[in-house]
Scaffold this motif. Structure first.
Motif, PDB file in Angstrom:
ATOM      1  N   GLU A  87       0.734  -1.201  -0.103  1.00 19.17           N
ATOM      2  CA  GLU A  87       0.035  -0.019   0.096  1.00 19.17           C
ATOM      3  C   GLU A  87       1.020   1.107  -0.007  1.00 19.17           C
ATOM      4  N   ILE A  88       0.698   2.360  -1.187  1.00 13.53           N
ATOM      5  CA  ILE A  88       1.640   3.290  -1.045  1.00 13.53           C
ATOM      6  C   ILE A  88       0.554   4.467  -1.081  1.00 13.53           C
ATOM      7  N   THR A  89       1.077   5.565  -0.463  1.00 13.07           N
ATOM      8  CA  THR A  89       0.601   6.799  -0.480  1.00 13.07           C
ATOM      9  C   THR A  89       1.477   7.809  -1.440  1.00 13.07           C
ATOM     10  N   PHE A  90       0.512   8.434  -2.059  1.00 13.08           N
ATOM     11  CA  PHE A  90       1.195   9.566  -2.929  1.00 13.08           C
ATOM     12  C   PHE A  90       0.703  10.728  -2.581  1.00 13.08           C
ATOM     13  N   GLU A  91       1.804  11.676  -2.172  1.00  7.82           N
ATOM     14  CA  GLU A  91       1.441  13.043  -1.728  1.00  7.82           C
ATOM     15  C   GLU A  91       2.102  14.508  -2.331  1.00  7.82           C
ATOM     16  N   GLU A  92       1.757  15.325  -2.548  1.00  2.00           N
ATOM     17  CA  GLU A  92       2.429  16.560  -3.236  1.00  2.00           C
ATOM     18  C   GLU A  92       3.606  16.899  -2.220  1.00  2.00           C
ATOM     19  N   ASP A  93       4.811  17.149  -2.381  1.00  2.00           N
ATOM     20  CA  ASP A  93       5.868  17.774  -1.763  1.00  2.00           C
ATOM     21  C   ASP A  93       5.867  19.164  -1.862  1.00  2.00           C
ATOM     22  N   GLU A  94       6.941  19.978  -1.443  1.00  2.00           N
ATOM     23  CA  GLU A  94       7.035  21.434  -1.347  1.00  2.00           C
ATOM     24  C   GLU A  94       6.723  22.104  -2.828  1.00  2.00           C
ATOM     25  N   GLU A  95       7.294  21.214  -3.780  1.00  2.00           N
ATOM     26  CA  GLU A  95       7.371  21.866  -5.190  1.00  2.00           C
ATOM     27  C   GLU A  95       6.031  21.536  -5.820  1.00  2.00           C
ATOM     28  N   GLY A  96       4.987  20.918  -5.241  1.00  2.00           N
ATOM     29  CA  GLY A  96       3.822  20.550  -5.896  1.00  2.00           C
ATOM     30  C   GLY A  96       3.743  19.231  -6.708  1.00  2.00           C
ATOM     31  N   GLN A  97       4.920  18.449  -6.472  1.00  2.00           N
ATOM     32  CA  GLN A  97       5.455  17.065  -7.554  1.00  2.00           C
ATOM     33  C   GLN A  97       4.936  16.032  -6.432  1.00  2.00           C
ATOM     34  N   LEU A  98       4.232  14.823  -7.015  1.00  2.00           N
ATOM     35  CA  LEU A  98       3.606  13.701  -6.032  1.00  2.00           C
ATOM     36  C   LEU A  98       5.044  12.865  -5.763  1.00  2.00           C
ATOM     37  N   ARG A  99       4.784  12.331  -4.649  1.00  2.00           N
ATOM     38  CA  ARG A  99       6.038  11.545  -4.110  1.00  2.00           C
ATOM     39  C   ARG A  99       5.426  10.331  -3.437  1.00  2.00           C
ATOM     40  N   ALA A 100       5.887   9.106  -3.444  1.00  2.00           N
ATOM     41  CA  ALA A 100       5.457   8.174  -2.492  1.00  2.00           C
ATOM     42  C   ALA A 100       5.964   8.501  -0.977  1.00  2.00           C
ATOM     43  N   ILE A 101       5.275   8.241  -0.071  1.00  2.00           N
ATOM     44  CA  ILE A 101       5.464   8.732   1.272  1.00  2.00           C
ATOM     45  C   ILE A 101       4.998   7.725   2.361  1.00  2.00           C
TER      46      ILE A 101
END
Length: 86
Positions: A42-56
């Motif tokens: 189960e992977i969550t993708f969320e925006e980083d400080e630059e507005g790009q999605l990353r797996a967290i």
């Protein structure tokens, strides 16, 4: 964020292996995340400080198998393209 709460399907090939993934938006008060099961993780993708999605946050390992980080980057790119209508 109206209309962004419906799950959607990503179909693609990565390194000659087909993937069909259900992306489940998870709307919080001021942001939206996306939950995806990739290779039984189960992977969550969320925006980083630059507005790009990353797996967290979630474990990227299942039964000793680690999900390819480049695959996760590719999925993040595809989610962003889908939600932005590209």
């Amino acid at each position: 964020m109206e209309g962004l709460d419906e799950p959607f399907i990503l179909k693609f090939e990565y390194k000659e292996k087909p993937h069909i993934l259900e992306v489940r938006p998870w709307i919080q008060q001021y942001k939206i995340s996306y939950k995806v099961t990739v290779e039984e993780c189960e992977i969550t993708f969320e925006e980083d400080e630059e507005g790009q999605l990353r797996a967290i946050g979630d474990k990227h390992t299942h039964a000793g198998h680690t999900v390819d980080p480049q695959l996760l980057q590719d999925i993040a790119r595809r989610i962003q393209e889908t939600v932005s209508g590209q």
